[in-house]
Design a protein around this motif. Structure first.
Motif, PDB file in Angstrom:
ATOM      1  N   ASN A   1      -0.058   6.598   9.077  1.00 20.40           N
ATOM      2  CA  ASN A   1      -0.977   5.541   8.702  1.00 20.40           C
ATOM      3  C   ASN A   1      -2.094   5.432   9.730  1.00 20.40           C
ATOM      4  O   ASN A   1      -1.845   5.076  10.876  1.00 20.40           O
ATOM      5  CB  ASN A   1      -0.205   4.219   8.624  1.00 20.40           C
TER       6      ASN A   1
ATOM      7  N   ASP B   1       1.831   2.007   3.941  1.00 17.90           N
ATOM      8  CA  ASP B   1       3.007   1.216   4.286  1.00 17.90           C
ATOM      9  C   ASP B   1       4.300   2.024   4.215  1.00 17.90           C
ATOM     10  O   ASP B   1       5.375   1.472   4.422  1.00 17.90           O
ATOM     11  CB  ASP B   1       3.131   0.002   3.368  1.00 17.90           C
TER      12      ASP B   1
ATOM     13  N   ASP C   1       0.861  -1.182   0.000  1.00 21.12           N
ATOM     14  CA  ASP C   1       0.000   0.000   0.000  1.00 21.12           C
ATOM     15  C   ASP C   1       0.893   1.226   0.000  1.00 21.12           C
ATOM     16  O   ASP C   1       1.621   1.483   0.960  1.00 21.12           O
ATOM     17  CB  ASP C   1      -0.904   0.004   1.231  1.00 21.12           C
TER      18      ASP C   1
END
Length: 485
Positions: free
Chosen positions: A58, A52, A48
């Motif tokens: 995130n 990531d 991702d």
């Protein structure tokens, strides 16, 4: 409750701390290894592009860098008021925040310092307003340790014809050429230069129970799902844990180093993200929390023996901080020159200490493999073009596979006024004063960057680039301290 006693405490489980923990346990010492970040494994890493990456927060909780609640302050010089910066601000700068530290998400370039790097003052004198000094060690003294590190971690590469003396080859051959290498190697040779494959701490073949690199594009700023990137999290730290003598305390914040009745360090105070404050005693304390967070810990460790912070009786803790100064030139081609194969750098050039017209010089290499959003963020666009709208989209579509980014890094040098200290007003969530970064690059680096930029432009044009673009190089530019600290 009795306070736990161990042989050694290591604070920071990154490039330095991971190695030290392994060496100490192999000598039979009982070690506790602390890191404020999480302990990730290969199953945590994916493709991702947003969630990531080290460089973005995130919302699902997987991150390599500090979260939005972690702050520091920054100022370019002592006369300017410091302002609050968060991880999303470029002046905070990219920073590791996990077990393995920056070695989890780094590009894995594994350069050795050139012998001249250890003797900058002897070779060039001390530039005005700098505090540069020769190292107390020489390259020849450290060479066996370079060799040991390359074999213990797992480094691939080929001999640099202009590089420092080596006692032996790399443990593995270089990665296979990507498309950019096929373009750049012949162009460099036509110019009379000596290109080589940069050393990478990435496995080019199976090594010590790990598989070879699968050559995905998610390398720089990403964790390796194949464990082929040689981080301390998959090499040194597991070896330390396998001895049964090392305890890893991840997601744990160390507040201060404690003193015994004679003013000698004897332990630390720490807590996990959800726990209470605890204390541990140790005969040996190793502080390896980065060039920005190590001073913060020492300065927060105040006592009647060290009222200004541990080891700071001469007001030198945190001073002289600097990092290498880097820039890039983009070349744009009519034909496809990219293939998105990792790990990225495949053609290097060493311009250090070889040319009289520029002090020291530096190294140059093609940068990272491509991911769509990384290109949007990284590509230098023509002057006046916005980073949105039809014009930019057309430019992006045309050159997505038709550009090469040459990255180069010149020597940064220290100055007295650049330092890490404690912000007098702002504390973190643990009620501990945050780092205040005072930093401005020394102007000595800019001529080296300009010199390298001209050679990057020459190489790209020789390789067939129709035009090149780059950002201006500003002598003494202001900015935070990041992963090249």
């Amino acid at each position: 409750m009795a306070i736990e006693q161990v042989d050694a405490v290591v604070i920071g489980a990154g490039a330095g701390g991971g190695v030290v923990a392994r060496e100490l346990t192999q000598s039979g010492l009982r070690v506790v290894l602390f890191d404020r970040g999480r302990h990730f494994t290969a199953v945590d890493f994916g493709h991702d592009e947003l969630f990531d990456s080290q460089e973005m927060w995130n919302p699902h909780g997987l991150r390599f860098g500090p979260g939005p609640a972690q702050v520091r302050t920054y100022r370019p010089d002592p006369q300017t008021p410091a302002r609050l910066v968060t991880p999303s601000n470029w002046e905070f700068s990219s920073l590791a925040w996990c077990v393995g530290g920056g070695t989890v998400s780094y590009q894995a370039l594994a350069w050795r310092f050139h012998p001249g790097t250890f003797r900058l003052k002897t070779l060039y004198g001390a530039p005005p307003e700098s505090t540069v000094e020769d190292w107390p060690l020489t390259y020849d003294e450290l060479e066996p340790d370079y060799q040991k590190a390359e074999y213990e971690l797992g480094v691939c590469g080929a001999d640099n014809p202009l590089g420092p003396r080596r006692q032996g080859p790399y443990p593995m051959p270089p990665q296979p050429d990507n498309r950019e290498a096929e373009v750049l190697f012949p162009a460099a040779r036509r110019l009379g230069w000596k290109p080589f494959h940069p050393p990478l701490a990435v496995l080019s073949q199976p090594y010590r129970g790990r598989i070879a690199c699968i050559r995905c594009a998610n390398c720089l700023s990403y964790g390796c799902e194949a464990n082929a990137k040689s981080s301390t999290a998959v090499t040194m730290i597991p070896e330390a844990l396998n001895t049964g003598l090392c305890t890893l305390e991840a997601d744990t914040f160390v507040r201060e180093i404690t003193m015994d009745a004679r003013g000698r360090p004897n332990g630390v105070i720490y807590r996990t993200s959800k726990g209470r404050w605890r204390e541990i005693r140790a005969k040996l304390i190793v502080v390896s929390a980065s060039a920005t967070e190590t001073p913060r810990l020492l300065l927060n460790s105040k006592s009647k023996w060290f009222p200004s912070g541990l080891g700071n009786q001469h007001d030198q803790v945190g001073r002289h901080i600097h990092e290498d100064q880097a820039s890039a030139v983009f070349g744009f081609f009519d034909e496809v020159v990219g293939d998105a194969l990792g790990p990225g750098p495949s053609c290097g050039l060493d311009f250090q200490f070889e040319h009289a017209e520029v002090p020291a010089g530096g190294v140059m290499y093609n940068s990272f493999s491509r991911l769509p959003l990384r290109v949007v963020n990284a590509v230098q666009r023509p002057e006046g073009m916005k980073s949105w709208g039809r014009e930019f989209k057309d430019f992006y579509r045309r050159y997505f596979w038709k550009h090469i980014r040459l990255y180069f890094s010149a020597h940064g040098i220290p100055r007295e006024g650049s330092r890490v200290d404690l912000d007098p007003e702002i504390c973190d969530a643990n009620d501990v004063p945050v780092s205040r970064i005072t930093h401005r690059a020394h102007p000595w680096s800019a001529p080296q960057q300009e010199w390298l930029a001209k050679r990057a432009t020459l190489l790209l044009k020789e390789a067939g680039a129709k035009f090149t673009l780059r950002r201006p190089i500003v002598p003494g530019h202001a900015g935070g301290i990041g992963q090249h600290q």
